[in-house]
Design a protein around this motif. Sequence first.
Motif, short mmCIF file in Angstrom:
data_model
loop_
_atom_site.label_atom_id
_atom_site.label_comp_id
_atom_site.label_asym_id
_atom_site.label_seq_id
_atom_site.Cartn_x
_atom_site.Cartn_y
_atom_site.Cartn_z
N ASP A 1 0.84 -1.21 0.00
CA ASP A 1 0.00 0.00 0.00
C ASP A 1 0.87 1.26 0.00
N GLU A 2 2.07 1.15 0.58
CA GLU A 2 2.99 2.28 0.52
C GLU A 2 3.43 2.51 -0.93
N LYS A 3 3.82 1.42 -1.58
CA LYS A 3 4.21 1.51 -2.99
C LYS A 3 3.09 2.15 -3.80
N GLU A 4 1.92 1.60 -3.55
CA GLU A 4 0.74 2.04 -4.28
C GLU A 4 0.51 3.54 -4.11
N ALA A 5 0.63 4.02 -2.87
CA ALA A 5 0.39 5.43 -2.59
C ALA A 5 1.40 6.30 -3.35
N VAL A 6 2.66 5.87 -3.35
CA VAL A 6 3.69 6.64 -4.05
C VAL A 6 3.44 6.63 -5.55
N MET A 7 3.12 5.45 -6.09
CA MET A 7 2.87 5.35 -7.53
C MET A 7 1.69 6.24 -7.93
N ALA A 8 0.67 6.27 -7.08
CA ALA A 8 -0.51 7.09 -7.38
C ALA A 8 -0.12 8.56 -7.45
N LYS A 9 0.74 8.98 -6.51
CA LYS A 9 1.15 10.39 -6.51
C LYS A 9 2.03 10.71 -7.69
N PHE A 10 2.82 9.73 -8.11
CA PHE A 10 3.65 9.97 -9.30
C PHE A 10 2.75 10.05 -10.53
N ALA A 11 1.79 9.12 -10.61
CA ALA A 11 0.90 9.10 -11.77
C ALA A 11 0.10 10.40 -11.88
N SER A 12 -0.28 10.95 -10.73
CA SER A 12 -1.09 12.18 -10.77
C SER A 12 -0.22 13.43 -10.96
N GLY A 13 1.09 13.26 -10.90
CA GLY A 13 1.98 14.40 -11.14
C GLY A 13 2.42 15.10 -9.86
N GLU A 14 1.87 14.64 -8.73
CA GLU A 14 2.24 15.27 -7.46
C GLU A 14 3.74 15.13 -7.18
N TYR A 15 4.27 13.97 -7.52
CA TYR A 15 5.73 13.79 -7.52
C TYR A 15 6.24 13.94 -8.95
N PRO A 16 6.97 14.99 -9.24
CA PRO A 16 7.52 15.07 -10.61
C PRO A 16 8.68 14.09 -10.81
N LEU A 17 9.31 13.68 -9.69
CA LEU A 17 10.48 12.81 -9.81
C LEU A 17 10.27 11.57 -8.97
N LEU A 18 10.54 10.42 -9.57
CA LEU A 18 10.41 9.16 -8.83
C LEU A 18 11.76 8.44 -8.82
N VAL A 19 12.24 8.18 -7.61
CA VAL A 19 13.44 7.36 -7.49
C VAL A 19 12.96 5.94 -7.23
N ALA A 20 13.39 5.01 -8.07
CA ALA A 20 12.81 3.67 -8.00
C ALA A 20 13.85 2.60 -8.23
N THR A 21 13.53 1.40 -7.79
CA THR A 21 14.33 0.25 -8.18
C THR A 21 13.62 -0.38 -9.37
N THR A 22 14.03 -1.58 -9.72
CA THR A 22 13.43 -2.20 -10.91
C THR A 22 11.99 -2.65 -10.68
N VAL A 23 11.41 -2.34 -9.51
CA VAL A 23 9.99 -2.67 -9.34
C VAL A 23 9.14 -1.99 -10.41
N ILE A 24 9.66 -0.95 -11.03
CA ILE A 24 8.90 -0.29 -12.08
C ILE A 24 9.17 -0.89 -13.45
N GLU A 25 9.95 -1.96 -13.46
CA GLU A 25 10.39 -2.50 -14.75
C GLU A 25 9.24 -2.89 -15.67
N VAL A 26 8.29 -3.64 -15.16
CA VAL A 26 7.26 -4.10 -16.09
C VAL A 26 6.01 -3.27 -16.05
N GLY A 27 5.58 -2.87 -17.22
CA GLY A 27 4.22 -2.37 -17.39
C GLY A 27 3.86 -0.99 -16.89
N VAL A 28 4.65 -0.41 -15.97
CA VAL A 28 4.22 0.86 -15.38
C VAL A 28 4.00 1.91 -16.46
N ASP A 29 2.88 2.59 -16.37
CA ASP A 29 2.45 3.47 -17.45
C ASP A 29 2.10 4.87 -16.94
N VAL A 30 3.05 5.78 -17.06
CA VAL A 30 2.79 7.19 -16.74
C VAL A 30 3.24 8.01 -17.95
#
Length: 675
Positions: A507-536
């Motif tokens: 749910d923490e991941k989810e909350a951060v991804m949601a904020k990135f998707a909405s533009g609230e976070y302009p910058l996302l520091v991530a590991t390869t958890v974003i490797e597959v499919g993430v669509d922003v």
Amino acid sequence: MPVSKLSGIGPKRVEQLERLGVRSVGELIRFYPRAYEDWTTVEKIENLQNGGAYCVRAVLGTDVSNAMIGGGRILSKATVYDDTGTLRLVFFNNRYISQMLARGVEYFFFGKITADSFGFQMVSPSFSKVSDGVVIHPVYRTTAGLPGKTVQNAVRQALRLLPNEINDTLPDRVRQTFGLCGLREALVNIHFPPDRDALDSARRRLITEELLVLNLGMRELKGHGRGTTGIKITKDYSDRFETLLPFTLTNAQRRCIADCVSDLMRGGAPMNRLVQGDVGSGKTAVAASVCYTAAKNGCQAAVMAPTEILARQHYKTFSKLLEGTGLRVALLTGALKESEKKQIRAQLASGELDLVIGTHALITEKTEFCNLGVAVTDEQHRFGVAQRAKLLGKGENPHLLVMSATPIPRTLGLIIFGDLDISIIDELPPSRKPVKTVLMNSSQRDRVYNFIHSEIKNGRQAYIVCPLVEEGELDNVASAEEYAAELMLGRFSDVPVGIVHGRMKSDEKEAVMAKFASGEYPLLVATTVIEVGVDVPNASVIVIENAEHFGLSQLHQLRGRVGRGDAQSYCVLISDATNPQTTARLEVMCSTCDGFKIADEDLKLRGPGDFFGERQHGLPQLSIADFADTKSLELSQKIADYIMFVYKDLRNEELHLLKAEIDRLFDSGGHNMLN
Ligand code: ADP
Ligand code: MG
């Protein structure tokens, strides 16, 4: 015939051989060497270098002297010479050496050269008399207490038991057409080749045969694996679905949807289709359309994704698209509360839900469907074939749609997905621009950060991929959190920075991804958890730190996180690697955005082991062939086509031995594919 019939193979040896998977004489003959010592290139003693492995042809100049050393062990020494010099041989703990070597006789010695204060020596070399004439020696996989020599002797005896004429698995016609040697010759020469050419021709024959068997086996599965389905889908709703989309489908997407719908409506065999399309080609819309048609026809659809993040993203996309259509969608993942899972499972079983998106939670025993009509797996390369089968098992022979980006080279795909019909999305949505990719070193990082700032100022977003934390194996690479902290306090102190990594709760991941998707976070520091499919789609830059740690296909997947909208996007690979091979690999990324090309390169460079993770493809174990061997894969494909063309049917009498091999291979490890 059991191996115990061979001389020198007592109960202890039988047990040891069994550990290697060898029980019968036949299996022993098919127990191919793991490597060869090539004694055909002989080196003169004066040319030997410390640390190298060589074959020398030399005469024993002294008797073998034995000395006792610590622990009751024996040290044997002798000196040999050729016309350029002398060399010391050293053997440990082999009482028989003095009986096996005779002064004045010429031998081949094969071994590694080491140096001590007395000069060079060869330690425990293997050897044979020059007069024996054997020049390429097999090296077998062994197990504790079983000497390679024993295996070799047993194989030699086994081969002597081969009749002069043996029935060949490949009909003469096939062998002649493709220039393959006979089975008997191949079996003898794979173990004891008289020369390089004989070995090459034996290998070629056996490798080709194995891949051919695999290839034909997969074709069989495609034809007969799935039986018929009772699911009734009579009306095509894909046009109606298109009106729900915020964009127009590409022709390639429409074609794929039409392929699927025609599978769904044909009656008889269920759909068994792979939709393959490069990252960003729009596979989700294809899947959604197919699910929509299924649901409108009154059956349930399930979409399985490999990660929590991806499942949640799909859930959002689907929910939004299907808003107001009356169809009921739910999310089922491991991270949900037990009570939530329970409720959703109950609704699935009762038929209250039309569509479910989820992770592996979908295939646990507890999940039941009321009438599963279509099963979709996204990013199939992340699943085993067995997991795919499990999802299918949740319904009465439901339709299957498999979606995959293109990390699998064409030739290999033909085999791995041989049991599937294939539709390819060979077109990206219009107005996509290729991602500009550059390679930089860490001293140029500041320029990269400046660039990110300017993109953010223009309303874009960026990813910075830091090296793996969850794997935790890589030394001296900053952990994601430290890394993010540094950025937040330093160069990006004026920008809200999000961070996701594998150790965070869902749910923490989810909350951060949601904020990135909405533009609230302009910058996302991530590991390869974003490797597959993430669509922003608004993200236009991805920076990949320590790029040399990733495989090309993985880099391609990561890069696929940008370039999903109209804006020009950029990918910056940061690496301080100086090894020319590594830089060449990274240069491939800069020169092409074509996933197929990259996958081919990747397979060539890294081999299939890394490529697939731990045998995720679910294929049977190969004994001699290699999935990275594109040439042989292509040849086997050609021969398979030829055989189907000439003989039409594997039940043809001339193919009965080949058919038996197919059954054997698929029984021994691939049976899960038959579900
Ligand atoms: P992938 O094939 O990598 O799974 P997605 O299905 O996630 O790709 O689609 C990538 C992006 O492209 C998404 O933002 C999606 O909304 C968008 N997209 C898909 N199809 C089209 C299209 N025909 N026209 C414009 N945008 C599209
Ligand atoms: Mg996708």
